[in-house]
Write an enzyme that holds these catalytic residues in place. Structure first.
Site, mmCIF file in Angstrom:
data_model
loop_
_atom_site.group_PDB
_atom_site.id
_atom_site.type_symbol
_atom_site.label_atom_id
_atom_site.label_comp_id
_atom_site.label_asym_id
_atom_site.label_seq_id
_atom_site.Cartn_x
_atom_site.Cartn_y
_atom_site.Cartn_z
ATOM 1 N N CYS A 122 0.969 -1.158 -0.042
ATOM 2 C CA CYS A 122 0.031 0.083 -0.059
ATOM 3 C C CYS A 122 0.957 1.397 -0.194
ATOM 4 C CB CYS A 122 -0.948 -0.072 1.302
ATOM 5 S SG CYS A 122 -2.070 1.296 1.366
ATOM 6 N N CYS A 123 1.776 1.321 0.866
ATOM 7 C CA CYS A 123 2.730 2.466 0.960
ATOM 8 C C CYS A 123 3.575 2.624 -0.416
ATOM 9 C CB CYS A 123 3.679 2.169 2.081
ATOM 10 S SG CYS A 123 3.039 2.572 3.722
ATOM 11 N N CYS A 204 -1.216 8.783 7.039
ATOM 12 C CA CYS A 204 -2.377 8.518 6.442
ATOM 13 C C CYS A 204 -3.371 8.122 7.585
ATOM 14 C CB CYS A 204 -2.298 7.162 5.751
ATOM 15 S SG CYS A 204 -1.314 7.479 4.277
ATOM 16 N N CYS A 207 -3.661 4.764 9.465
ATOM 17 C CA CYS A 207 -2.436 4.293 10.100
ATOM 18 C C CYS A 207 -1.854 5.242 11.155
ATOM 19 C CB CYS A 207 -1.312 3.970 8.785
ATOM 20 S SG CYS A 207 -1.978 2.809 7.743
ATOM 21 N N CYS A 232 7.907 3.923 6.205
ATOM 22 C CA CYS A 232 7.240 3.465 4.964
ATOM 23 C C CYS A 232 7.915 3.453 3.821
ATOM 24 C CB CYS A 232 6.171 4.690 4.827
ATOM 25 S SG CYS A 232 6.947 6.319 4.711
HETATM 26 S S1 SF4 Z 1 0.530 4.696 5.475
HETATM 27 FE FE1 SF4 Z 1 -1.258 3.156 5.616
HETATM 28 S S2 SF4 Z 1 -2.771 3.948 3.964
HETATM 29 FE FE2 SF4 Z 1 -0.699 5.359 3.935
HETATM 30 S S3 SF4 Z 1 0.032 4.371 2.360
HETATM 31 FE FE3 SF4 Z 1 1.197 3.448 3.834
HETATM 32 S S4 SF4 Z 1 -0.356 1.460 4.467
HETATM 33 FE FE4 SF4 Z 1 -1.510 2.834 2.842
#
Ligand code: SF4
Length: 244
Positions: A122-123, A204, A207, A232
């Site tokens: 996701c990151c 985010c 998170c 991240c």
């Molecule tokens: S911090 Fe969380 S929502 Fe944001 S990109 Fe990374 S995993 Fe995805």
């Protein structure tokens, strides 16, 4: 309720020297990388200080941020507040929509909680790919990293190289959390109101959570993961571990 300024802003010895040094790092980088340098702001407290220094001293450093699509409304609103306050434009880089749709369809909205691999994926889609576009034409970037943000960041230098060989400047490397808020209070720097709700480190929305008294600065980020995994990827140098 006590604000973040009430809680954290403190004058500390040699504060003025640290401000002068941070400014000197930025001034020198702006000259060395004229037209090819950007501040990659997370819109956190440290980054707002860096933006203020850049704007106050009219340094030729662009300002850019990532809109991951999962930011808090308060964080998104800060982009407009910043532009208005400093009469500048913030470049906003968003993830590729088709990649986000594909990932969410395959893994759901809450994939990040299920495994480290999914969280990093996701990151990768929402942060790393847009960051690579932001930095694509640049030879240098500026961050708000500080040494005392976490154990992994204890070695942050003022100047470093990322994996692509770009200069990476961390002008606040030696600042304390008290310094950051003392600067914000002194210069009336706009900041994210979520900092007033015990969120020192804001990412985010899915998170990030508030921290309790005595918890580590970054305890509210990816709180379900081991301490060692809590980056991240934006500030990980493959050759040196966490850099920067
Ligand atoms: S911090 Fe969380 S929502 Fe944001 S990109 Fe990374 S995993 Fe995805």
């Amino acid at each position: 309720m006590m604000s973040a300024i009430d809680l954290y802003a403190r004058p500390t010895p040699a504060f003025d020297e640290r401000v002068a040094h941070a400014l000197a790092v930025l001034q020198s980088a702006a000259v060395d990388h004229a037209g090819r340098i950007v501040q990659a702001t997370s819109l956190g407290a440290e980054d707002m200080v860096v933006t203020d220094l850049i704007a106050r001293h009219q340094l030729g450093i662009d300002i850019a941020t990532l809109d991951t699509g999962t930011l808090h409304a308060e964080t998104q609103a800060l982009i407009g507040r910043l532009e208005q306050r400093y009469q500048t434009r913030v470049e906003v880089y968003s993830p590729r929509q088709e990649e986000v749709i594909h990932f969410v369809k395959a893994n759901g909205d809450e994939a990040m909680y299920r495994s480290l691999a999914l969280r990093k994926a996701c990151c990768g889609i929402r942060k790393l790919e847009p960051l690579s576009r932001m930095l694509g034409s640049r030879s240098a970037w500026v961050t708000g990293l500080r040494r005392d943000q976490s154990n992994q960041r204890g070695v942050v230098p003022f100047s470093d190289r990322d994996d692509a060989g770009r200069a990476k400047l961390n002008p606040l490397a030696d600042w304390s959390w008290n310094d950051v808020w003392h600067y914000i209070a002194t210069h009336n720097v706009p900041y994210n109101p979520l900092h007033d709700e015990f969120m020192p480190s804001i990412g985010c929305a899915p998170c990030t959570r508030a921290i309790a008294v005595g918890e580590d600065f970054r305890a509210g980020r990816w709180w379900w993961e081991d301490e060692a995994a809590k980056e991240c990827g934006l500030h990980v140098n493959q050759n040196q571990g966490v850099a920067a």
